[in-house]
Design a protein around this motif. Structure first.
Motif, PDB file in Angstrom:
ATOM      1  N   HIS A  70      -3.471 -41.527 -30.504  1.00  0.00           N
ATOM      2  CA  HIS A  70      -4.546 -42.351 -31.031  1.00  0.00           C
ATOM      3  C   HIS A  70      -4.037 -43.187 -32.207  1.00  0.00           C
ATOM      4  O   HIS A  70      -3.282 -42.707 -33.045  1.00  0.00           O
ATOM      5  CB  HIS A  70      -5.700 -41.475 -31.512  1.00  0.00           C
ATOM      6  CG  HIS A  70      -6.405 -40.784 -30.391  1.00  0.00           C
ATOM      7  ND1 HIS A  70      -5.828 -39.783 -29.658  1.00  0.00           N
ATOM      8  CD2 HIS A  70      -7.638 -40.971 -29.885  1.00  0.00           C
ATOM      9  CE1 HIS A  70      -6.673 -39.370 -28.738  1.00  0.00           C
ATOM     10  NE2 HIS A  70      -7.784 -40.075 -28.847  1.00  0.00           N
ATOM     11  N   ASP A 108      -8.457 -44.001 -32.489  1.00  0.00           N
ATOM     12  CA  ASP A 108      -8.943 -44.466 -31.200  1.00  0.00           C
ATOM     13  C   ASP A 108      -7.818 -44.524 -30.175  1.00  0.00           C
ATOM     14  O   ASP A 108      -6.691 -44.881 -30.499  1.00  0.00           O
ATOM     15  CB  ASP A 108      -9.547 -45.868 -31.361  1.00  0.00           C
ATOM     16  CG  ASP A 108      -9.858 -46.530 -30.037  1.00  0.00           C
ATOM     17  OD1 ASP A 108     -10.614 -45.951 -29.242  1.00  0.00           O
ATOM     18  OD2 ASP A 108      -9.326 -47.633 -29.786  1.00  0.00           O
ATOM     19  N   PHE A 109      -8.162 -44.171 -28.941  1.00  0.00           N
ATOM     20  CA  PHE A 109      -7.289 -44.398 -27.796  1.00  0.00           C
ATOM     21  C   PHE A 109      -8.186 -44.815 -26.637  1.00  0.00           C
ATOM     22  O   PHE A 109      -8.864 -43.984 -26.030  1.00  0.00           O
ATOM     23  CB  PHE A 109      -6.487 -43.143 -27.430  1.00  0.00           C
ATOM     24  CG  PHE A 109      -5.656 -43.302 -26.195  1.00  0.00           C
ATOM     25  CD1 PHE A 109      -4.550 -44.134 -26.193  1.00  0.00           C
ATOM     26  CD2 PHE A 109      -5.987 -42.626 -25.030  1.00  0.00           C
ATOM     27  CE1 PHE A 109      -3.779 -44.289 -25.047  1.00  0.00           C
ATOM     28  CE2 PHE A 109      -5.227 -42.769 -23.883  1.00  0.00           C
ATOM     29  CZ  PHE A 109      -4.124 -43.605 -23.888  1.00  0.00           C
ATOM     30  N   ASP A 110      -8.258 -46.103 -26.382  1.00  0.00           N
ATOM     31  CA  ASP A 110      -9.043 -46.636 -25.266  1.00  0.00           C
ATOM     32  C   ASP A 110     -10.482 -46.132 -25.253  1.00  0.00           C
ATOM     33  O   ASP A 110     -10.999 -45.698 -24.222  1.00  0.00           O
ATOM     34  CB  ASP A 110      -8.369 -46.311 -23.933  1.00  0.00           C
ATOM     35  CG  ASP A 110      -7.056 -47.054 -23.748  1.00  0.00           C
ATOM     36  OD1 ASP A 110      -6.872 -48.097 -24.396  1.00  0.00           O
ATOM     37  OD2 ASP A 110      -6.216 -46.596 -22.950  1.00  0.00           O
TER      38      ASP A 110
END
Length: 197
Positions: A70, A108-110
């Motif tokens: 992330h 965040d990751f996608d």
């Protein structure tokens, strides 16, 4: 120096030595005043650890996912994403499930986040929840931001993370990552993902 800042510095020192491209993407930290002004837009308070994190660095701008894949969101993006995960649909769903009403995304990751819950008053620490990118469900992932960074720093320093041939950081032993995460965060969920970590 606090344990949180010490852990963050351990992480960036490892990255500077092993993945300079990722390390170079971190943006300079913000002043306390800048952070307070930006966070005053929220209808809730976040923990003091969030302030300390953004004083340390204001996100990463090169897409390197160095915190469990992330990316550290810059504060402007975190505020924007906070509006999405705190819209009326998600607020009602979380309240029905007995989960924290408000969340503030940090990593965040996608569209999958690690986030702190919002509260009515400024607290020193707050738990970190994993927010599933598909259904918005929450998992108690870390006891607080300090323990999250201590676990991640240990993962870097013990070889659980490594650098790929193209310079990106990846998890090499997901089960070991899970062990380290749980060691630093007792009471957190047994697994964040089906493959053990």
């Amino acid at each position: 120096m606090s344990a949180l800042t010490d852990a963050l510095n351990r992480i960036i020192e490892w990255l500077q030595q092993n993945s300079p491209t990722c390390a170079s993407g971190f943006l300079p930290g913000l002043s306390s005043r800048e952070i307070e002004e930006k966070l005053s837009e929220l209808p809730f308070c976040v923990s003091r650890e969030v302030y300390e994190l953004y004083q340390w660095r204001n996100g990463i701008n090169n897409g390197c996912g160095v915190f469990v894949y992330h990316c550290l969101l810059d504060l402007e993006t975190a505020l924007r994403d906070s509006q999405g995960i705190n819209d009326s649909f998600w607020l009602e769903a979380r309240e029905e499930d007995g989960n924290p009403k408000y969340l503030f995304p940090i990593f965040d990751f996608d569209g999958e986040y690690f986030a702190v819950p919002g509260s009515d008053s400024l607290n020193g620490t707050a738990p970190i929840f994993h927010v599933d990118g598909d259904d918005g469900s929450l998992s108690f992932a870390f006891t607080n931001l300090t323990h999250m960074m201590l676990a991640i720093a240990e993962c870097y320093e013990t070889g659980v993370y490594s650098v790929t041939s193209d310079g990106n950081v990846e998890v090499t032993d997901e089960a070991k990552f899970g062990e380290i995460r749980r060691k630093h965060n007792p009471g957190s969920v047994e697994q964040l993902y089906a493959n053990g970590w």
